[in-house]
Design a protein around this motif. Structure first.
Motif, short mmCIF file in Angstrom:
data_model
loop_
_atom_site.label_atom_id
_atom_site.label_comp_id
_atom_site.label_asym_id
_atom_site.label_seq_id
_atom_site.Cartn_x
_atom_site.Cartn_y
_atom_site.Cartn_z
N UNK A 215 0.83 -1.20 0.00
CA UNK A 215 0.00 0.00 0.00
C UNK A 215 0.87 1.26 0.00
N UNK A 216 1.95 1.23 0.77
CA UNK A 216 2.83 2.40 0.84
C UNK A 216 3.43 2.72 -0.51
N UNK A 217 3.91 1.71 -1.22
CA UNK A 217 4.54 1.93 -2.52
C UNK A 217 3.52 2.32 -3.58
N UNK A 218 2.25 1.98 -3.34
CA UNK A 218 1.19 2.35 -4.29
C UNK A 218 0.61 3.73 -3.99
N UNK A 219 1.17 4.42 -3.00
CA UNK A 219 0.67 5.75 -2.64
C UNK A 219 -0.64 5.72 -1.88
N UNK A 220 -0.95 4.57 -1.27
CA UNK A 220 -2.20 4.42 -0.51
C UNK A 220 -1.91 4.58 0.99
N UNK A 221 -1.49 5.77 1.36
CA UNK A 221 -1.07 6.01 2.74
C UNK A 221 -2.23 5.82 3.72
N UNK A 222 -3.42 6.29 3.36
CA UNK A 222 -4.57 6.16 4.25
C UNK A 222 -4.94 4.69 4.46
N UNK A 223 -4.95 3.92 3.39
CA UNK A 223 -5.24 2.49 3.53
C UNK A 223 -4.15 1.78 4.34
N UNK A 224 -2.90 2.20 4.16
CA UNK A 224 -1.81 1.61 4.93
C UNK A 224 -2.03 1.86 6.42
N UNK A 225 -2.46 3.09 6.77
CA UNK A 225 -2.73 3.39 8.18
C UNK A 225 -3.91 2.58 8.70
N UNK A 226 -4.92 2.39 7.87
CA UNK A 226 -6.06 1.56 8.27
C UNK A 226 -5.62 0.12 8.51
N UNK A 227 -4.70 -0.37 7.67
CA UNK A 227 -4.19 -1.73 7.86
C UNK A 227 -3.39 -1.84 9.15
N UNK A 228 -2.66 -0.79 9.49
CA UNK A 228 -1.90 -0.79 10.75
C UNK A 228 -2.86 -0.86 11.93
N UNK A 229 -3.94 -0.09 11.87
CA UNK A 229 -4.95 -0.14 12.95
C UNK A 229 -5.62 -1.51 12.99
N UNK A 230 -5.87 -2.08 11.82
CA UNK A 230 -6.48 -3.42 11.77
C UNK A 230 -5.58 -4.44 12.45
N UNK A 231 -4.29 -4.29 12.27
CA UNK A 231 -3.34 -5.18 12.93
C UNK A 231 -3.40 -5.02 14.44
N UNK A 232 -3.49 -3.77 14.89
CA UNK A 232 -3.58 -3.53 16.34
C UNK A 232 -4.87 -4.10 16.92
N UNK A 233 -5.98 -3.94 16.18
CA UNK A 233 -7.27 -4.49 16.65
C UNK A 233 -7.20 -6.01 16.74
N UNK A 234 -6.45 -6.64 15.83
CA UNK A 234 -6.30 -8.09 15.85
C UNK A 234 -5.34 -8.55 16.94
N UNK A 235 -4.85 -7.61 17.74
CA UNK A 235 -3.93 -7.89 18.84
C UNK A 235 -2.62 -8.50 18.34
N UNK A 236 -2.19 -8.05 17.15
CA UNK A 236 -0.89 -8.44 16.61
C UNK A 236 0.09 -7.31 16.92
N UNK A 237 1.09 -7.60 17.69
CA UNK A 237 2.03 -6.58 18.14
C UNK A 237 2.94 -6.16 16.98
N UNK A 238 2.98 -4.87 16.72
CA UNK A 238 3.84 -4.34 15.66
C UNK A 238 5.30 -4.43 16.06
N UNK A 239 6.15 -4.79 15.12
CA UNK A 239 7.59 -4.81 15.37
C UNK A 239 8.25 -3.65 14.64
N UNK A 240 9.56 -3.63 14.68
CA UNK A 240 10.30 -2.52 14.06
C UNK A 240 10.00 -2.42 12.57
#
Length: 611
Positions: A215-240
């Motif tokens: 998504x980032x390379x496709x210029x879909x910054x908003x969707x990328x942020x939504x995916x990051x939030x979706x990961x947090x909601x799924x209780x998947x801990x973000x790494x570096x």
């Protein structure tokens, strides 16, 4: 081909060349490392048999040896070992893990050719009658993605299902990563994420990160942020890696505030930012037009480097982004200071550094400094490319040094054999005594060069001598931008025939004419009363669809004018151009302060012609 049964160890004697390098027999637990080092020490054409003869290796040990060589970026040595073993009657190479180790060895080194070699090994495994398992398919799908073979990756997924092998999280993560490598297929990445969840396969942090990267390379910054939030909601801990991916998405969009917020969030989560994290933040500030904040991030990075023993020290990428930010803001002193800091840190500049420094000098009105940057780069052994010379051409032309700009362009052309005495901008054709077309022979430039080859007072300022002839020598070939710049300069200085020559030459070189080039050609053809040429340029502009030039009223007017007899059309076009030029002069006069004239061409005029 049936598998060869393993009947035991071979007892041939090792060759003298290997015996002289191999130490006494190690303990069994260290045998693989011992053999791996010995294989790496072999000469290029020396057979692995010099090391392996007489060794009793189990399938597990063979796999470990191949993996050992792969980790050390020696896939060819690993393949040579495998081929030697495959040719021996006493060794079995019918283990899928052998092939997985080999495929991983090639894909680990990177590059599409290595990935293609990994795919060839998968095909070899099938021909050998070795049944692929989950790990084999995953390795093959990963290789297909890195080779840019999207259809092959999907076909492998289908083959998995046909053989009753169920895809797991690694399978889907590899497919999603292939979406980026195979053309930025972000919609397919989202579909694969939904598909795996529908099949009961839970995404992990690598899966979400792969989607965010696409998504980032496709210029879909908003969707990328939504995916990051979706990961947090799924209780998947973000790494570096996940944090860096979302910061990169914001950097590409110039969302510096959001990128800064992500940096704060990762610190709050106990994830220490690395060099890539800071680089993404500096890039976000650059694209977001925040040079001061880019410098602040760089200073923070330098302080962090001192606290962490250089773990997050600024890199070439860091400095390039910061210099670019300063260039866009016309902060020449700051950009030059960053270049000095690079030199102090023994970081060699690259083409991006040079282009950014030239642009910074240009934005600050320092054309001499722009020339000095190119000379400094060349003196250090660098070879400026076409982009850098284009930036220098623009800097010179924007600040009145159009003779030097065209002289530089001619040197670019000379390296390709395209230039001729009759077609060089500024060189008069035989029999043409127009002094305005002979300016390339002059060695002095005036503060503001006028079309007649003289400054406003009819004199030449000796303090404005251009750089020596050799200082701007170049073997970088001109591209479409180079030709457009040269045509814009000639148009600005009323060198109409040279504009047409440049257009013809660029077409002969296979370069597509830009809308700005066509505008120059249109103007030149009208000035020379070449109505068929003007009509052709106009039609090409219409086909190009340049919204700044083509509108219904202009199209209708030109059709009428071009259809008129030459003795009628010429005065009409001349009057139109006079009105346009008068309007430009009036706008320049209005934009200048009290007491300033409006006869001198404003630097922005050239930019209007080519941007």
């Amino acid at each position: 081909m049936p598998h060869k049964p393993r009947t035991g160890a071979m007892h041939a004697t090792a060759t003298t060349s290997t015996a002289s390098r191999v130490q006494p027999e190690p303990r069994r637990g260290k045998l693989v490392n011992y053999l791996g080092l010995a294989v790496l020490a072999l000469r290029d054409r020396e057979s692995p048999g010099a090391v392996l003869e007489g060794q009793a290796l189990s399938n597990r040990e063979i796999t470990k040896l191949l993996t050992y060589l792969g980790v050390r970026k020696a896939p060819e040595r690993a393949l040579a070992v495998f081929n030697w073993l495959d040719a021996q009657p006493d060794f079995s190479t019918g283990d899928a893990y052998h092939y997985v180790a080999l495929m991983s060895a090639f894909t680990r080194r990177g590059g599409s050719s290595n990935a293609a070699q990994a795919l060839a090994l998968f095909d070899r495994m099938l021909r050998a009658g070795v049944a692929p398992d989950l790990f084999s398919f995953n390795a093959a799908i990963s290789a297909a993605g890195k080779a840019g073979a999207w259809e092959r990756a999907l076909a492998l997924l289908g083959q998995m299902r046909e053989r009753g092998v169920q895809p797991d999280v690694v399978t889907f993560s590899s497919l999603i990563a292939a979406c980026q490598a195979c053309g930025g297929r972000w919609q397919a990445a989202l579909a694969l994420l939904d598909q795996m969840q529908a099949e009961g396969v839970a995404p992990n942090v690598q899966t979400y990160t792969a989607v965010i990267i696409v998504l980032a390379h496709a210029g879909q910054a908003e969707r990328a942020m939504q995916m990051f939030r979706r990961m947090e909601i799924a209780d998947v801990r973000a790494d570096l890696v996940a944090y860096n991916a979302i910061m990169t998405a914001h950097a590409r969009g110039g969302h510096w505030e959001q990128a800064w917020a992500v940096l704060s969030a990762m610190r709050a989560a106990g994830v220490a930012p690395n060099t890539r994290s800071y680089n993404a933040l500096v890039a976000a500030c650059d694209r977001g037009g925040q040079p001061e904040r880019a410098l602040e991030v760089l200073r923070r990075m330098q302080r962090a480097a001192e606290d962490m023993n250089g773990h997050v020290a600024p890199t070439l990428v860091t400095y390039n982004s910061a210099i670019s930010a300063c260039a866009k803001a016309g902060m020449w002193a700051e950009a030059r200071g960053l270049a000095d800091a690079m030199a102090a840190a023994r970081i060699a500049p690259d083409m991006f550094t040079l282009s950014a420094l030239v642009a910074a000098a240009d934005a600050a009105g320092q054309w001499r400094a722009a020339v000095e940057e190119v000379e400094r780069f060349r003196a250090a052994g660098g070879r400026p490319n076409t982009v850098a010379y284009n930036a220098l051409m623009k800097a010179l032309a924007r600040h009145g040094e159009w003779r030097a700009a065209l002289r530089l362009f001619n040197r670019m052309r000379a390296g390709t054999g395209q230039a001729s005495a009759h077609s060089q901008p500024g060189r008069a054709p035989p029999g043409n005594n127009n002094p305005g077309e002979g300016f390339m022979a002059h060695n002095q430039l005036g503060p503001r060069a006028e079309p007649g080859g003289l400054n406003k007072g009819g004199t030449t300022d000796p303090s404005r001598v251009p750089p020596p002839q050799g200082a701007l020598g170049t073997d970088a070939p001109p591209d479409g931008v180079s030709y457009t710049l040269a045509a814009a300069i000639c148009t600005r200085n009323q060198l109409w025939q040279q504009v047409l020559d440049l257009h013809r030459e660029s077409e002969a070189a296979g370069l597509r004419a830009t809308p700005r080039m066509l505008e120059c050609v249109l103007t030149a053809a009208e000035q020379l009363s070449l109505w068929s040429k003007a009509d052709q340029a106009w039609r090409e502009l219409q086909a190009d669809g340049d919204a700044q030039v083509v509108d219904p009223l202009a199209a209708a007017t030109r059709r009428v004018v071009y259809a008129l007899p030459a003795q009628v059309a010429a005065p009409l076009v001349a009057s139109a151009h006079a009105a346009i030029n008068s309007g430009r002069a009036a706008r320049r006069w209005i934009s200048r302060g009290p007491g300033e004239g409006y006869y001198e061409a404003a630097p922005g005029d050239l930019e209007d012609e080519i941007d």
